[in-house]
Design an enzyme around this catalytic site. Structure first.
Site, PDB file in Angstrom:
ATOM      1  N   ARG A  23     -19.748 -15.916 -48.660  1.00 46.15           N
ATOM      2  CA  ARG A  23     -20.294 -14.564 -48.588  1.00 46.15           C
ATOM      3  C   ARG A  23     -21.620 -14.625 -47.830  1.00 46.15           C
ATOM      4  NH1 ARG A  23     -22.565 -13.149 -54.718  1.00 46.15           N
ATOM      5  NH2 ARG A  23     -24.583 -14.119 -54.421  1.00 46.15           N
TER       6      ARG A  23
ATOM      7  N   ASN B 297     -25.903  -6.485 -50.824  1.00 44.32           N
ATOM      8  CA  ASN B 297     -26.069  -7.241 -52.066  1.00 44.32           C
ATOM      9  C   ASN B 297     -26.913  -8.480 -51.798  1.00 44.32           C
ATOM     10  OD1 ASN B 297     -25.106  -7.828 -54.969  1.00 44.32           O
ATOM     11  ND2 ASN B 297     -24.657  -9.743 -53.899  1.00 44.32           N
ATOM     12  N   GLU B 298     -28.036  -8.588 -52.496  1.00 44.85           N
ATOM     13  CA  GLU B 298     -28.871  -9.789 -52.418  1.00 44.85           C
ATOM     14  C   GLU B 298     -29.104 -10.241 -50.971  1.00 44.85           C
ATOM     15  OE1 GLU B 298     -28.010 -11.892 -56.743  1.00 44.85           O
ATOM     16  OE2 GLU B 298     -26.992 -12.668 -54.965  1.00 44.85           O
TER      17      GLU B 298
ATOM     18  N   GLU C 222     -28.402  -7.155 -62.435  1.00 40.59           N
ATOM     19  CA  GLU C 222     -27.525  -8.250 -62.840  1.00 40.59           C
ATOM     20  C   GLU C 222     -28.242  -9.162 -63.821  1.00 40.59           C
ATOM     21  OE1 GLU C 222     -25.821 -10.671 -59.807  1.00 40.59           O
ATOM     22  OE2 GLU C 222     -25.340  -8.991 -58.488  1.00 40.59           O
TER      23      GLU C 222
ATOM     24  N   TRP D 153     -23.793 -22.193 -61.425  1.00 36.12           N
ATOM     25  CA  TRP D 153     -24.405 -22.929 -60.311  1.00 36.12           C
ATOM     26  C   TRP D 153     -25.374 -24.026 -60.764  1.00 36.12           C
ATOM     27  CZ3 TRP D 153     -25.711 -17.658 -60.995  1.00 36.12           C
ATOM     28  CH2 TRP D 153     -27.002 -17.418 -61.484  1.00 36.12           C
TER      29      TRP D 153
ATOM     30  N   GLU E  54     -16.541 -17.954 -58.630  1.00 37.51           N
ATOM     31  CA  GLU E  54     -17.333 -17.621 -59.815  1.00 37.51           C
ATOM     32  C   GLU E  54     -16.460 -17.427 -61.053  1.00 37.51           C
ATOM     33  OE1 GLU E  54     -21.372 -15.653 -58.106  1.00 37.51           O
ATOM     34  OE2 GLU E  54     -19.636 -14.329 -58.063  1.00 37.51           O
ATOM     35  N   LYS E  55     -15.336 -18.120 -61.127  1.00 40.54           N
ATOM     36  CA  LYS E  55     -14.458 -17.963 -62.294  1.00 40.54           C
ATOM     37  C   LYS E  55     -15.043 -18.576 -63.559  1.00 40.54           C
ATOM     38  CE  LYS E  55     -11.564 -21.873 -60.747  1.00 40.54           C
ATOM     39  NZ  LYS E  55     -12.110 -21.917 -59.370  1.00 40.54           N
ATOM     40  N   PHE E  56     -16.082 -19.430 -63.409  1.00 32.85           N
ATOM     41  CA  PHE E  56     -16.754 -19.961 -64.585  1.00 32.85           C
ATOM     42  C   PHE E  56     -18.089 -19.258 -64.852  1.00 32.85           C
ATOM     43  CE2 PHE E  56     -13.950 -23.550 -63.443  1.00 32.85           C
ATOM     44  CZ  PHE E  56     -13.265 -23.651 -64.654  1.00 32.85           C
ATOM     45  N   HIS E  57     -18.380 -18.220 -64.068  1.00 29.57           N
ATOM     46  CA  HIS E  57     -19.533 -17.362 -64.357  1.00 29.57           C
ATOM     47  C   HIS E  57     -19.089 -16.332 -65.386  1.00 29.57           C
ATOM     48  CE1 HIS E  57     -22.682 -14.380 -63.929  1.00 29.57           C
ATOM     49  NE2 HIS E  57     -23.339 -15.147 -63.077  1.00 29.57           N
TER      50      HIS E  57
END
Length: 650
Positions: free
Chosen positions: A108, A146-147, A299, A307, A347-350
């Protein structure tokens, strides 16, 4: 922004899920008290699957579904993550790093802020998005990109950098003077010879690097403004935001905040950091100050992130505590990344508000409690303001100038020094605003300058006028050393500041090695830095160094209401010093005798008490109050459980 309520919700990415899941999401959102979701942040490939196509049907159904469920939508422009076809068909849209390597699609933020092609596509999709949903009743706010965090050293960015420099300096002579190009035979005879600070054999020109940081912030701001102006044209009364990253060096946050209707930030303290709450408080204070009032927590994490080396979950109660800390320090919106935890992707573990464990999981059950409590207190809290007696001065340009090679010490990090001074105020229970060094400071009894290596003449004049007008100033080391071109001022520190603090001569800087300390009179121990200073006869008070090369010379000195601290005192000593100076300036904590680990903040007439410890504590509270979270009367004292919070109204 919130009309008497606190916004509660988060990023919602329904395009990752089958459509039947959407209806279950709405059920769970209503159960949790969610009243706001952010849609479309990473939806560009879904909205424009190939060049010029528009696929709005899925978003139409979602907007209607959110409205039917009583949930407002913060609609995002999807421009932070271009579709793969853009990079494939238009390589000029891809940024390059300082070595000339292309940053490809597949992640991204893979866009060049200076690419005319990227900007054209971004404007087109924003235009169509705004035109389609301008009248939709679910729309409550616009979220641009975004960011913003990209750097680009490519050829199109180089051309834009040269245009920016022409506008700033006008002539090559002025640029050569500002950059000090007489050093190392760097003088430019043509604008075409100027490049971004790409990979160099040895140290880069500091003036060039500083201006490139300024240019990058401005180039990204141009991207934001282009999209903001499009959505404003279609919806002039709908507020617009973009989310800052916490204490991020890439944007001049003061300038950016002036262009936003709502200032928002993403905040992810480490739950294992014993000072995570203090870091959160710093970011919250800074964001509130940028907003000059209520702000939006865009957020945070409901549990672990993905991360860090070891991504620890938040212990039971910590999510609630830190959410209410944000409200205490001015937030009118408490939101998360993201609503439902992803099953695929990077980000599946976020964590999400609904984790992999589903609605029976601890995370979602805690989310439900937070939503209920925010709904309960929102009418009393939303729109109210904090009044601080202390201002901490912060400037991104000074940070950029400090954050370069070739300095006296690589161990001095601007954000670390800033955090150390804010920690001292936080532990002394002194709520602080942040301010730019050229802002009007007359509303504050005490102004604290942790470190501002680069100060403009206007900023220095502002500090002198503040003290002359009766304010108290405490200034840390390595301040006022350079002008706005990163040119060292005569004497190693601006002469006006030396006069203000009672410094006759600053002979040498004496940086310290990690773990090294210097002893000072009265038990004060300094870390990180020291300075060989000769005090003028006009100094009213000094705390001298004891032992070593600087024995007898002042570590701390005061002239009138102006204090200078030439080292970084250890945390307890810095806290004691600032508490003493604050009391002398008439600034006091909201409560006396607070137990260790308890934070007390006043927002409007409400007193927030937050226990950052795992053990229950009892807090003495004079008078009678009502705890808005429980409805119970509080007379004389209250007990806070593990990570407990009370919101007291007189």
């Amino acid at each position: 922004m919130t009309h008497g309520r606190i916004l509660f919700g988060g990023d919602y990415n329904p395009e990752q899920w089958p459509e039947e899941t959407w209806y279950d999401d709405v059920r769970l959102m209503k159960d949790a008290g969610v009243n706001s979701v952010t849609l479309g942040v990473f939806s560009w490939a879904k909205l424009e699957p190939h060049p010029g196509a528009r696929e709005f049907g899925w978003l139409d159904r979602l907007m209607d579904l959110m409205h039917a469920g009583g949930i407002g939508v913060v609609l995002a422009t999807p421009t932070s993550s271009p579709p793969p076809w853009m990079g494939r068909l238009h390589p000029d849209t891809l940024p390059r790093d300082e070595d000339g390597r292309t940053e490809w699609w597949g992640g991204r933020q893979h866009f060049s802020h200076s690419s005319a092609t990227y900007r054209r596509y971004a404007a087109a999709v924003t235009e169509d998005l705004a035109a389609r949903y301008a009248g939709h009743p679910a729309l409550t706010m616009w979220h641009i990109n975004n960011e913003y965090c990209t750097y680009d050293y490519g050829d199109e960015a180089a051309a834009a950098f040269r245009r920016w420099l022409r506008d700033r300096y006008g002539t090559l002579d002025a640029l050569n003077t500002a950059w000090g190009t007489a050093f190392w035979s760097q003088g430019y005879d043509s604008w075409d010879g100027i490049l971004p600070p790409r990979r160099a054999h040895y140290l880069k020109n500091p003036g060039q690097v500083l201006d490139f940081r300024r240019f990058t912030s401005d180039a990204l701001l141009e991207c934001f403004l282009a999209e903001r102006d499009i959505v404003r044209r279609h919806t002039p009364h709908t507020p617009v935001t973009t989310n800052f990253m916490p204490l991020w060096s890439g944007q001049d946050g003061w300038r950016w905040a002036e262009e936003e209707d709502v200032v928002s930030v993403d905040l992810y303290p480490d739950p294992r950091d014993p000072l995570g709450a203090q870091y959160g408080a710093l970011v919250q204070d800074l964001t509130r100050s940028q907003a000059r009032g209520p702000w939006m927590l865009m957020e945070q994490a409901a549990g672990p992130v993905n991360w860090r080396g070891a991504n620890h979950p938040k212990p039971r109660g910590l999510n609630r505590l830190w959410s209410l800390q944000a409200v205490a320090r001015g937030a009118d919106a408490v939101c998360y990344f993201q609503w439902r935890q992803s099953r695929q992707g990077a980000e599946k573990f976020h964590s999400g508000m609904v984790g992999h464990a589903g609605e029976r999981g601890r995370t979602f059950q805690e989310i439900k409690r937070i939503g209920a409590e925010l709904r309960e207190i929102g009418g009393e809290v939303a729109g109210t303001r904090l009044t601080a007696g202390v201002a901490v001065l912060h400037d991104w340009h000074s940070w950029w100038a400090t954050d370069q090679d070739g300095r006296p010490s690589t161990h001095v990090g601007y954000p670390d020094v800033l955090r150390a001074w804010h920690r001292a105020l936080w532990e002394a229970h002194l709520t602080a605003d942040f301010a730019h060094p050229e802002h009007d400071l007359t509303a504050y009894r005490l102004v604290v300058v942790p470190q501002l290596y680069l100060l403009t003449d206007a900023a220095i004049d502002n500090l002198l006028a503040y003290v002359s007008g009766g304010g108290t100033l405490v200034c840390g080391f390595l301040t006022g050393i350079a002008d706005e071109d990163d040119r060292i001022r005569p004497g190693g520190m601006d002469a006006r500041l030396r006069g203000l603090f009672g410094i006759r001569t600053l002979h040498e800087w004496w940086p310290l090695e990690p773990g090294e300390t210097v002893e000072c009179e009265g038990g004060l121990r300094g870390t990180l830095w020291s300075e060989e200073i000769e005090a003028a006869g006009t100094a009213d008070e000094t705390v001298p160094y004891r032992g070593g090369e600087l024995d007898g010379l002042p570590a701390v000195l005061r002239r009138g209401r102006a204090w200078y601290v030439s080292t970084l005192p250890e945390p307890e000593a810095l806290r004691a010093l600032l508490a003493r100076v604050a009391a002398g300036a008439g600034v006091h904590p909201p409560l006396d005798g607070l137990p260790a680990g308890v934070e007390a903040v006043r927002r409007g007439e409400l007193l927030f008490l937050l226990n950052h410890g795992r053990e229950p504590v009892t807090v003495d509270v004079p008078g009678t109050h009502r705890d808005l979270l429980t409805g119970a009367a509080v007379t004389g004292r209250t007990t806070l459980g593990r990570y407990g919070v009370a919101v007291l109204k007189p």
